[in-house]
Design an enzyme around this catalytic site. Sequence first.
Site, PDB file in Angstrom:
ATOM      1  N   HIS A 139     -14.045 -56.998 -44.447  1.00 31.46           N
ATOM      2  CA  HIS A 139     -14.901 -56.159 -44.038  1.00 31.46           C
ATOM      3  C   HIS A 139     -14.503 -54.630 -44.735  1.00 31.46           C
ATOM      4  O   HIS A 139     -15.378 -54.076 -45.051  1.00 31.46           O
ATOM      5  CB  HIS A 139     -14.960 -56.192 -42.629  1.00 31.46           C
ATOM      6  N   HIS A 197      -9.710 -61.654 -43.274  1.00 27.92           N
ATOM      7  CA  HIS A 197     -11.267 -61.504 -42.826  1.00 27.92           C
ATOM      8  C   HIS A 197     -11.633 -59.934 -42.465  1.00 27.92           C
ATOM      9  O   HIS A 197     -12.501 -59.524 -43.100  1.00 27.92           O
ATOM     10  CB  HIS A 197     -11.514 -62.081 -41.477  1.00 27.92           C
ATOM     11  N   GLU A 198     -10.689 -59.372 -41.668  1.00 22.61           N
ATOM     12  CA  GLU A 198     -10.986 -58.011 -41.552  1.00 22.61           C
ATOM     13  C   GLU A 198     -10.587 -56.893 -42.721  1.00 22.61           C
ATOM     14  O   GLU A 198     -11.576 -55.978 -42.882  1.00 22.61           O
ATOM     15  CB  GLU A 198     -10.014 -57.335 -40.432  1.00 22.61           C
TER      16      GLU A 198
END
Length: 148
Positions: A81, A77-78
């Site tokens: 980003h 998920h990070e």
Amino acid sequence: MEYVWIDNIIDGLIDIYGTNNIYDLYDYLDISIKKLPMSNVLLHGNEAFYNRNFFDTEVVFIRENLTVEYEQFILAHELGHAILHTNMITSAFNINLLNLDKMERQANYFALKLVNLNIDEIIFEGFTIEQIAKSFNLPVKCLKLLLG
């Protein structure tokens, strides 16, 4: 929800680096992982926090003691980003310009696709989305992105 462009980015990452292993990708992309206690102020009660500073040094601060599967999802998920939202550091000064909900959905989709979550319809027949999410140790809202 169409995120073909995210699928293309993921395919490109896997083609370039020959893996979808999240730890290998962090190494290849020179993004540090720092584990912190849940009480650390940097986490603000969240599971993780991605930071790119003005010198383009990138680090993900992640809560220690997560299950392996959940840690991999959070790291993916990070990474979403880091790759999808490269203008976050400049936009972060004016929070009104950001569509945080949209960015979170994109990062969740990126993570689910990168970890190649395979939900066997036969095995999970009759299960609720909540039960499936629990079996994969994932938040329900993330799984809803994949299942529609």
